[in-house]
Design a protein around this motif. Structure first.
Motif, short mmCIF file in Angstrom:
data_model
loop_
_atom_site.label_atom_id
_atom_site.label_comp_id
_atom_site.label_asym_id
_atom_site.label_seq_id
_atom_site.Cartn_x
_atom_site.Cartn_y
_atom_site.Cartn_z
N PRO A 140 0.80 -1.23 0.00
CA PRO A 140 0.00 0.00 0.00
C PRO A 140 0.83 1.28 0.00
CG PRO A 140 -1.00 -1.62 1.44
CD PRO A 140 0.30 -2.21 1.00
N ASN A 141 1.84 1.36 0.85
CA ASN A 141 2.64 2.58 0.89
C ASN A 141 3.57 2.70 -0.31
OD1 ASN A 141 1.79 4.08 3.19
ND2 ASN A 141 2.71 2.51 4.49
N ALA A 142 3.98 1.58 -0.88
CA ALA A 142 4.77 1.63 -2.11
C ALA A 142 3.93 2.16 -3.26
CB ALA A 142 5.32 0.25 -2.45
N LEU A 143 2.67 1.73 -3.34
CA LEU A 143 1.78 2.24 -4.39
C LEU A 143 1.55 3.74 -4.22
CD1 LEU A 143 -0.82 -0.67 -4.49
CD2 LEU A 143 0.86 -0.10 -6.26
N ARG A 144 1.35 4.15 -2.97
CA ARG A 144 1.19 5.59 -2.69
C ARG A 144 2.42 6.36 -3.13
NH1 ARG A 144 3.20 7.74 2.18
NH2 ARG A 144 2.57 9.90 2.61
N PHE A 145 3.60 5.83 -2.84
CA PHE A 145 4.85 6.48 -3.21
C PHE A 145 5.00 6.57 -4.74
CE2 PHE A 145 9.34 5.99 -4.38
CZ PHE A 145 9.91 7.07 -3.73
N LEU A 146 4.75 5.45 -5.41
CA LEU A 146 4.89 5.43 -6.87
C LEU A 146 3.90 6.39 -7.53
CD1 LEU A 146 5.39 1.63 -7.57
CD2 LEU A 146 7.05 3.45 -7.98
N GLU A 147 2.68 6.40 -7.05
CA GLU A 147 1.67 7.29 -7.63
C GLU A 147 2.10 8.75 -7.49
OE1 GLU A 147 -1.97 8.26 -9.56
OE2 GLU A 147 -0.85 6.37 -9.36
N TRP A 148 2.62 9.09 -6.32
CA TRP A 148 3.05 10.47 -6.10
C TRP A 148 4.24 10.82 -6.98
CZ3 TRP A 148 6.96 13.67 -4.35
CH2 TRP A 148 6.56 14.97 -4.00
N CYS A 149 5.22 9.91 -7.08
CA CYS A 149 6.39 10.17 -7.93
C CYS A 149 6.00 10.33 -9.39
CB CYS A 149 7.42 9.05 -7.77
SG CYS A 149 8.30 9.07 -6.20
N LEU A 150 5.09 9.50 -9.86
CA LEU A 150 4.65 9.63 -11.25
C LEU A 150 3.93 10.96 -11.47
CD1 LEU A 150 3.44 5.98 -11.93
CD2 LEU A 150 5.41 7.13 -12.96
N GLY A 151 3.20 11.43 -10.46
CA GLY A 151 2.61 12.75 -10.55
C GLY A 151 3.66 13.84 -10.63
N CYS A 152 4.74 13.67 -9.86
CA CYS A 152 5.85 14.63 -9.93
C CYS A 152 6.46 14.68 -11.32
CB CYS A 152 6.95 14.22 -8.94
SG CYS A 152 6.53 14.37 -7.22
N LEU A 153 6.53 13.52 -11.95
CA LEU A 153 7.21 13.41 -13.24
C LEU A 153 6.29 13.73 -14.42
CD1 LEU A 153 9.31 10.19 -12.55
CD2 LEU A 153 10.09 12.56 -12.54
N ALA A 154 5.07 14.14 -14.16
CA ALA A 154 4.15 14.49 -15.25
C ALA A 154 4.73 15.54 -16.20
CB ALA A 154 2.81 14.95 -14.67
N LEU A 186 7.77 15.91 -17.11
CA LEU A 186 8.91 15.38 -17.84
C LEU A 186 8.44 14.72 -19.13
CD1 LEU A 186 11.93 14.60 -18.04
CD2 LEU A 186 11.40 12.56 -16.68
N ASP A 187 9.03 15.13 -20.23
CA ASP A 187 8.68 14.57 -21.55
C ASP A 187 9.43 13.26 -21.72
OD1 ASP A 187 7.87 14.10 -24.13
OD2 ASP A 187 9.29 15.53 -25.03
N ALA A 188 8.81 12.19 -21.24
CA ALA A 188 9.43 10.87 -21.31
C ALA A 188 8.33 9.82 -21.24
CB ALA A 188 10.42 10.67 -20.17
N PRO A 189 8.55 8.65 -21.86
CA PRO A 189 7.58 7.56 -21.76
C PRO A 189 7.41 7.10 -20.32
CG PRO A 189 9.19 7.14 -23.51
CD PRO A 189 9.70 8.30 -22.72
N ALA A 190 6.28 6.50 -20.04
CA ALA A 190 6.00 6.03 -18.68
C ALA A 190 7.07 5.06 -18.19
CB ALA A 190 4.62 5.37 -18.62
N GLY A 191 7.54 4.18 -19.09
CA GLY A 191 8.57 3.22 -18.70
C GLY A 191 9.86 3.90 -18.28
N VAL A 192 10.22 4.98 -18.96
CA VAL A 192 11.43 5.72 -18.61
C VAL A 192 11.26 6.38 -17.24
CG1 VAL A 192 12.89 7.69 -19.25
CG2 VAL A 192 12.13 6.08 -21.00
N LYS A 193 10.07 6.87 -16.96
CA LYS A 193 9.83 7.48 -15.66
C LYS A 193 9.96 6.45 -14.54
CE LYS A 193 6.80 11.08 -17.52
NZ LYS A 193 5.44 11.69 -17.51
N MET A 194 9.48 5.24 -14.79
CA MET A 194 9.63 4.19 -13.79
C MET A 194 11.12 3.85 -13.60
SD MET A 194 6.83 3.25 -12.32
CE MET A 194 7.19 1.60 -11.69
#
Length: 244
Positions: A128-142, A144-152
């Motif tokens: 649960p907290n890892a999902l919360r962390f990943l969701e927030w980081c992906l929001g931060c990286l919105a 950034l002009d990069a594919p989703a896989g690169v953001k991960m």
């Protein structure tokens, strides 16, 4: 063993306590908090069902009603301390600043819980907290002009860099505690040795590099530089491959 499942299961889908009966004396979080306290104070090797039961003042077998396996307890521990990230409700809009702040928080959490780098694994990537962390980081990286896989990949590399940095810091600190002299005295002797080796002429490229650009001695500076260089590699504005 009481409470163990015959088939694979995810601890997060398991009820807090199996079976019927009177209200339990403890919650699953009580068990996890006790395990974290033991790991923080004595090392993760000291964490066992028997040791946690002693910490809580209950019978060892009763813990299996809350946590069926020691591996599940480890996963719960990792998730619990991962909840210590203080994530703003919304990203700032500056992805570099946000990811730098996340990196510093991760480093602080791993220093509070020295066992965490050893226990962190991709098997626990969707707690649960890892999902919360990943969701927030992906929001931060919105931005950034990069594919989703690169953001991960960026998120994983920041985490990996923090883990490697803290692991080295822990190892250095552990070694220093066992020295019969101060760390400053040892570093002075090692510095003298290194200068003598560089002056020998056998390492001209290394000598020229260190003369032109001395390595920062402060661990904070080194960490900041490492994270900045990592983010540069993903930043199209700085020649990185963010859109690749």
């Amino acid at each position: 063993m009481t409470g163990r499942a015959a088939e694979p299961e995810v601890i997060w889908t398991r009820p807090e306590r199996a079976g019927r009966g009177p209200r339990p004396a403890y919650s699953r979080r009580d068990v996890v908090d006790a395990a974290v306290r033991i790991a923080d104070g004595e090392g993760v090797e000291a964490v066992s069902m028997r040791r946690v039961a002693a910490e809580l003042g209950c019978g060892t077998m009763s813990l299996y009603n809350y946590v069926p396996r020691k591996e599940d307890l480890h996963e719960l521990m990792v998730d619990a301390v991962s909840g210590e990230y203080e994530l703003p409700e919304e990203p700032s809009g500056d992805w570099r600043a946000d990811m730098t702040a996340v990196a510093h928080q991760a480093r602080a959490i791993m220093h509070r819980h020295p066992w965490l780098p050893r226990m962190t694994t991709t098997a626990y990537g969707f707690t649960p907290n890892a999902l919360r962390f990943l969701e927030w980081c992906l929001g931060c990286l919105a931005p950034l002009d990069a594919p989703a896989g690169v953001k991960m990949q960026l998120i994983a590399m920041v985490n990996g860099t923090v883990m490697a940095t803290v692991g080295d810091e822990h190892a250095v600190a552990e070694r220093a505690r066992g020295l019969p002299w101060t760390e400053e005295e040892e570093q002075a002797v090692r510095g003298t040795y290194l200068r003598g080796q560089l002056a020998s002429g056998r390492y001209p490229q290394l000598a020229a590099l260190l003369a032109a650009s001395p390595v920062p001695a402060d661990t904070e500076q080194i960490f900041d530089l490492t994270i900045r260089r990592l983010l540069d590699s993903f930043d199209p504005a700085r020649g990185g491959g963010g859109s690749g």
